[in-house]
Design a protein around this motif. Structure first.
Motif, PDB file in Angstrom:
ATOM      1  N   GLY A 306      -4.906   5.817 -19.577  1.00 43.25           N
ATOM      2  CA  GLY A 306      -4.388   7.052 -20.163  1.00 43.25           C
ATOM      3  C   GLY A 306      -3.302   7.683 -19.305  1.00 43.25           C
ATOM      4  O   GLY A 306      -2.300   8.192 -19.811  1.00 43.25           O
ATOM      5  N   ARG A 307      -3.486   7.622 -17.983  1.00 43.35           N
ATOM      6  CA  ARG A 307      -2.483   8.176 -17.069  1.00 43.35           C
ATOM      7  C   ARG A 307      -1.203   7.340 -17.090  1.00 43.35           C
ATOM      8  O   ARG A 307      -0.093   7.872 -17.035  1.00 43.35           O
ATOM      9  N   ILE A 308      -1.362   6.018 -17.181  1.00 42.48           N
ATOM     10  CA  ILE A 308      -0.186   5.147 -17.301  1.00 42.48           C
ATOM     11  C   ILE A 308       0.536   5.433 -18.611  1.00 42.48           C
ATOM     12  O   ILE A 308       1.759   5.539 -18.659  1.00 42.48           O
ATOM     13  N   GLY A 309      -0.243   5.545 -19.685  1.00 41.84           N
ATOM     14  CA  GLY A 309       0.347   5.821 -20.990  1.00 41.84           C
ATOM     15  C   GLY A 309       1.079   7.148 -21.024  1.00 41.84           C
ATOM     16  O   GLY A 309       2.108   7.289 -21.698  1.00 41.84           O
ATOM     17  N   GLU A 310       0.564   8.135 -20.283  1.00 43.58           N
ATOM     18  CA  GLU A 310       1.229   9.436 -20.239  1.00 43.58           C
ATOM     19  C   GLU A 310       2.642   9.310 -19.681  1.00 43.58           C
ATOM     20  O   GLU A 310       3.578   9.959 -20.157  1.00 43.58           O
ATOM     21  N   VAL A 311       2.803   8.455 -18.673  1.00 41.88           N
ATOM     22  CA  VAL A 311       4.136   8.237 -18.099  1.00 41.88           C
ATOM     23  C   VAL A 311       5.011   7.460 -19.080  1.00 41.88           C
ATOM     24  O   VAL A 311       6.165   7.825 -19.332  1.00 41.88           O
ATOM     25  N   LEU A 312       4.454   6.380 -19.647  1.00 45.02           N
ATOM     26  CA  LEU A 312       5.245   5.531 -20.537  1.00 45.02           C
ATOM     27  C   LEU A 312       5.660   6.262 -21.817  1.00 45.02           C
ATOM     28  O   LEU A 312       6.705   5.948 -22.397  1.00 45.02           O
ATOM     29  N   GLU A 313       4.844   7.214 -22.243  1.00 44.56           N
ATOM     30  CA  GLU A 313       5.162   7.934 -23.477  1.00 44.56           C
ATOM     31  C   GLU A 313       6.072   9.143 -23.246  1.00 44.56           C
ATOM     32  O   GLU A 313       6.513   9.775 -24.204  1.00 44.56           O
ATOM     33  N   THR A 314       6.324   9.469 -21.980  1.00 45.65           N
ATOM     34  CA  THR A 314       7.236  10.571 -21.669  1.00 45.65           C
ATOM     35  C   THR A 314       8.667  10.053 -21.728  1.00 45.65           C
ATOM     36  O   THR A 314       9.043   9.143 -20.991  1.00 45.65           O
ATOM     37  N   GLN A 315       9.442  10.612 -22.608  1.00 44.18           N
ATOM     38  CA  GLN A 315      10.827  10.194 -22.761  1.00 44.18           C
ATOM     39  C   GLN A 315      11.743  11.084 -21.928  1.00 44.18           C
ATOM     40  O   GLN A 315      11.519  12.286 -21.809  1.00 44.18           O
ATOM     41  N   THR A 316      12.743  10.473 -21.349  1.00 45.23           N
ATOM     42  CA  THR A 316      13.676  11.223 -20.535  1.00 45.23           C
ATOM     43  C   THR A 316      14.461  12.228 -21.378  1.00 45.23           C
ATOM     44  O   THR A 316      14.766  11.977 -22.549  1.00 45.23           O
ATOM     45  N   SER A 317      14.755  13.368 -20.785  1.00 46.59           N
ATOM     46  CA  SER A 317      15.561  14.373 -21.475  1.00 46.59           C
ATOM     47  C   SER A 317      17.044  14.023 -21.437  1.00 46.59           C
ATOM     48  O   SER A 317      17.842  14.621 -22.152  1.00 46.59           O
ATOM     49  N   VAL A 318      17.411  13.053 -20.581  1.00 45.86           N
ATOM     50  CA  VAL A 318      18.797  12.583 -20.500  1.00 45.86           C
ATOM     51  C   VAL A 318      18.873  11.253 -21.245  1.00 45.86           C
ATOM     52  O   VAL A 318      18.618  10.188 -20.687  1.00 45.86           O
ATOM     53  N   LEU A 319      19.174  11.319 -22.522  1.00 44.26           N
ATOM     54  CA  LEU A 319      19.153  10.130 -23.370  1.00 44.26           C
ATOM     55  C   LEU A 319      20.497   9.411 -23.347  1.00 44.26           C
ATOM     56  O   LEU A 319      21.557  10.062 -23.343  1.00 44.26           O
ATOM     57  N   PRO A 320      20.497   8.080 -23.321  1.00 46.69           N
ATOM     58  CA  PRO A 320      21.763   7.342 -23.388  1.00 46.69           C
ATOM     59  C   PRO A 320      22.390   7.493 -24.765  1.00 46.69           C
ATOM     60  O   PRO A 320      21.677   7.680 -25.768  1.00 46.69           O
ATOM     61  N   PRO A 321      23.703   7.432 -24.867  1.00 48.78           N
ATOM     62  CA  PRO A 321      24.367   7.609 -26.171  1.00 48.78           C
ATOM     63  C   PRO A 321      24.083   6.441 -27.105  1.00 48.78           C
ATOM     64  O   PRO A 321      23.943   5.294 -26.665  1.00 48.78           O
ATOM     65  N   VAL A 322      23.964   6.751 -28.390  1.00 51.89           N
ATOM     66  CA  VAL A 322      23.740   5.702 -29.395  1.00 51.89           C
ATOM     67  C   VAL A 322      24.980   4.832 -29.545  1.00 51.89           C
ATOM     68  O   VAL A 322      24.906   3.606 -29.615  1.00 51.89           O
ATOM     69  N   ALA A 323      26.153   5.476 -29.579  1.00 51.48           N
ATOM     70  CA  ALA A 323      27.431   4.757 -29.692  1.00 51.48           C
ATOM     71  C   ALA A 323      28.331   5.222 -28.553  1.00 51.48           C
ATOM     72  O   ALA A 323      29.062   6.214 -28.701  1.00 51.48           O
ATOM     73  N   PRO A 324      28.265   4.550 -27.393  1.00 49.94           N
ATOM     74  CA  PRO A 324      29.035   4.992 -26.226  1.00 49.94           C
ATOM     75  C   PRO A 324      30.538   5.022 -26.502  1.00 49.94           C
ATOM     76  O   PRO A 324      31.079   4.153 -27.191  1.00 49.94           O
ATOM     77  N   VAL A 325      31.193   6.045 -25.963  1.00 52.53           N
ATOM     78  CA  VAL A 325      32.641   6.191 -26.063  1.00 52.53           C
ATOM     79  C   VAL A 325      33.255   5.767 -24.733  1.00 52.53           C
ATOM     80  O   VAL A 325      32.821   6.253 -23.678  1.00 52.53           O
ATOM     81  N   PRO A 326      34.248   4.881 -24.735  1.00 54.36           N
ATOM     82  CA  PRO A 326      34.840   4.443 -23.456  1.00 54.36           C
ATOM     83  C   PRO A 326      35.729   5.520 -22.854  1.00 54.36           C
ATOM     84  O   PRO A 326      36.263   6.391 -23.559  1.00 54.36           O
ATOM     85  N   LEU A 327      35.890   5.441 -21.554  1.00 62.55           N
ATOM     86  CA  LEU A 327      36.820   6.336 -20.876  1.00 62.55           C
ATOM     87  C   LEU A 327      38.252   5.937 -21.196  1.00 62.55           C
ATOM     88  O   LEU A 327      38.514   4.783 -21.556  1.00 62.55           O
ATOM     89  N   PRO A 328      39.207   6.869 -21.096  1.00 68.30           N
ATOM     90  CA  PRO A 328      40.600   6.501 -21.358  1.00 68.30           C
ATOM     91  C   PRO A 328      41.092   5.441 -20.376  1.00 68.30           C
ATOM     92  O   PRO A 328      40.632   5.364 -19.232  1.00 68.30           O
ATOM     93  N   ALA A 329      42.042   4.626 -20.830  1.00 69.03           N
ATOM     94  CA  ALA A 329      42.546   3.541 -19.995  1.00 69.03           C
ATOM     95  C   ALA A 329      43.373   4.045 -18.828  1.00 69.03           C
ATOM     96  O   ALA A 329      43.440   3.402 -17.776  1.00 69.03           O
ATOM     97  N   ASP A 330      44.001   5.194 -18.980  1.00 67.45           N
ATOM     98  CA  ASP A 330      44.851   5.749 -17.932  1.00 67.45           C
ATOM     99  C   ASP A 330      44.000   6.129 -16.718  1.00 67.45           C
ATOM    100  O   ASP A 330      43.162   7.036 -16.795  1.00 67.45           O
ATOM    101  N   PRO A 331      44.182   5.454 -15.569  1.00 65.99           N
ATOM    102  CA  PRO A 331      43.376   5.759 -14.377  1.00 65.99           C
ATOM    103  C   PRO A 331      43.494   7.205 -13.937  1.00 65.99           C
ATOM    104  O   PRO A 331      42.530   7.780 -13.408  1.00 65.99           O
TER     105      PRO A 331
END
Length: 580
Positions: A306-331
């Motif tokens: 149950g304690r392991i499951g509590e960690v595994l079921e906790t989702q991060t509040s910083v979610l990765p983007p569904v459709a990532p946008v690239p950075l501009p090509a200009d350095p």
């Protein structure tokens, strides 16, 4: 949760589990067949003096015993393979999941309990998996097979089993039901010991400086005593179980001998049959004993799962983007940082830490943030690499919201030097390569030279290969800070984030490092958080914060002439002549 963990992580070992079941079946059938052969030798061979029959049945018993042993060894091998692999996979998944947590989730659980859940809790579940393959699969087969064979030998005596088995079940269930709450408390007490121990080890200098060894010893003793009391109560219940089970077993065996003896004397039962019945009774009761051992372990494993499951079921509040946008090509645009109307508040906080913050950090320019303690400077910096996510507004890098960027691409553009520098156990080289994997020696020495760390690294035995203890414990605070700066410099990012990273340096080293940074960071954007005015007075753009708001922007001279908050900070550190 325990069932789900077993199903999910034992799936890759389905063949091994199938092999264990089949081998346990073979082993159990061979075990159950041996008393029957023994009874035939006693009743049919020894009774009539038939030596050939005795030899024939003895050879069959030997062959069955060899099959039994081979099946047992193979079952243990396959069971161990599946159980150990299961434990490894759960630990790997748990560790990988914790790595996705933001600072919010890490603070929610805390390091001590996460360590306990990744080690002790996983071990409890792993041991149950191993015991399942060793005993649990065999126990029901042995129980059912023993009852069938006992009925086959003598149905009359089998009535005793109808009383003994339910009584055993009631005894075990009543004890186990009392153990589960104690196991739940026990795991929390282990967390408490880990927390106290971690604090004492990390803060040993503070403990000794304030002569608080006795107090810390008492804290540890209190946590240890709490675990002891819980473990003692659990152990008492476990100790009660086995005498209670043995009492029922011995009474059952005595009853079988009593009634069986009368049946032998009456001629309604043969001695071999009584011997076989006693053997089957022993097998039945042994199966119950195996189940008892599992009943002892299952409650703790259920709590751990149950304690392991509590960690595994906790989702991060910083979610990765569904459709990532690239950075501009200009350095030149990749390092441009902009904050628009940023607000941030911690969960459950009455007021926001940051409110309506607007800020632009341009490449080729150093932007400094200064303010009193608690003004939100470090929090603002943590929003850029998404250690936290804003609760309102936007943080943009290269014109793209950081929440829409692939996290690896975002982090690859940032060189972060945290307020509390942390070094990993290893060498100077391995710590610098943490920021720049594969960098050659020239690049590493250059980064050390800019960070004013070359002299003391050259003086260390081994140079770049000099040993670094965990957390950089064999270095001074200033040396750790300079190595952390060198680690960021070796990466050559587009955006440098310095979170009060010069506080442990003396003024001369601070000035030399800042001067060396100018050509190194000419093409990058630099954002510096500082408490010391001398560190940021030459920055092209200074932002003054107070109570989570921006209350002034400009150069040192402009702010000194027009901003009361900045004047207060400056004059608390410098005289009017020095400030000018």
């Amino acid at each position: 949760m325990l069932n789900r963990l077993l199903k999910e992580h034992l799936a890759p070992y389905s063949r091994a589990v199938t092999a264990v079941v089949l081998l346990q079946l073979v082993q159990t059938l061979a075990t159950l067949y041996l008393p029957s052969l023994n009874a035939r030798i006693i009743d049919d061979g020894v009774a009539v003096g038939d030596t050939d029959e005795i030899m024939r049945l003895g050879a069959v018993m030997l062959a069955v015993s060899l099959v039994q042993v081979a099946a047992a060894v193979a079952a243990v091998w396959y069971g161990s393979y599946a159980a150990m692999g299961f434990g490894r996979d759960v630990r790997r998944r748990l560790f990988a999941h914790v790595q996705t947590f933001s600072a919010r989730e890490l603070g929610q659980f805390g390091a001590p309990t996460l360590i306990t859940r990744t080690t002790n809790d996983v071990q409890q579940v792993q041991m149950v998996a191993l015991m399942t393959f060793t005993f649990v699969i065999m126990a029901p087969i042995m129980l059912v097979g023993g009852v069938v064979m006992a009925l086959r030998e003598d149905a009359g005596l089998s009535v005793i089993l109808l009383v003994a088995v339910p009584v055993l079940g009631i005894v075990i269930a009543s004890i186990v039901s009392r153990m589960i709450p104690y196991f739940r408390v026990m795991q929390k007490r282990i967390d408490a010991i880990n927390r106290v121990m971690r604090e004492q080890i990390a803060g040993i200098r503070v403990v000794r400086a304030f002569v608080r060894e006795d107090r810390e010893a008492q804290r540890f003793d209190d946590a240890n005593r709490a675990l002891y009391d819980t473990s003692l109560r659990t152990g008492q219940l476990m100790a009660l179980m086995f005498p209670a089970v043995m009492l029922v077993l011995n009474l059952t065996s005595t009853s079988v001998l009593w009634f069986g003896g009368h049946r032998v004397s009456d001629g309604t039962m043969q001695i071999g049959q009584l011997t076989a019945f006693l053997s089957y009774l022993a097998y039945i009761l042994m199966a119950v004993m195996m189940s008892t051992m599992m009943f002892v372990m299952f409650p703790r494993a259920i709590v751990a799962a149950g304690r392991i499951g509590e960690v595994l079921e906790t989702q991060t509040s910083v979610l990765p983007p569904v459709a990532p946008v690239p950075l501009p090509a200009d350095p030149a645009q990749r390092g441009r940082l902009e904050l628009r109307g940023v607000e941030f508040r911690y969960p459950g906080a009455e007021r926001a830490v940051l409110e309506d913050v607007d800020l632009v950090v341009e490449p080729g320019r150093t932007t400094a943030i200064i303010g009193s303690t608690g003004s939100g400077k470090s929090t603002l910096l943590n929003l850029v690499p998404r250690l936290y996510d804003v609760t309102d507004g936007q943080v943009l890098l290269g014109g793209v919201d950081v929440r829409d960027l692939d996290q690896r691409e975002l982090w690859s553009q940032i060189g972060l030097v945290p307020q509390k520098p942390y070094l990993f156990s290893g060498t100077v080289r391995s710590n610098l390569e943490y920021g720049a994997p594969g960098a050659d020696d020239d690049a590493l020495w250059h980064a050390l030279e800019v960070a004013q760390a070359r002299d003391f690294v050259e003086a260390m035995a081994g140079g770049l290969d000099a040993s670094i203890e965990q957390g950089g414990a064999n270095l001074s605070g200033g040396q750790r800070q300079r190595l952390a700066i060198a680690r960021a410099l070796a990466r050559r990012p587009r955006l440098y984030l310095f979170d009060d990273s010069f506080s442990a340096l003396d003024y001369a080293t601070d000035a030399a490092l800042r001067a060396a940074l100018v050509p190194q960071t000419r093409d990058a954007a630099v954002l510096v958080v500082a408490q010391r005015v001398a560190t940021i007075r030459n920055a092209e753009h200074i932002v003054v914060m107070d109570a989570g708001r921006v209350v002034g922007e400009g150069t040192h001279a402009e702010l000194l002439a027009t901003n009361p908050t900045y004047q207060e900070i400056v004059y608390s550190q410098l005289s009017e002549q020095e400030a000018a």
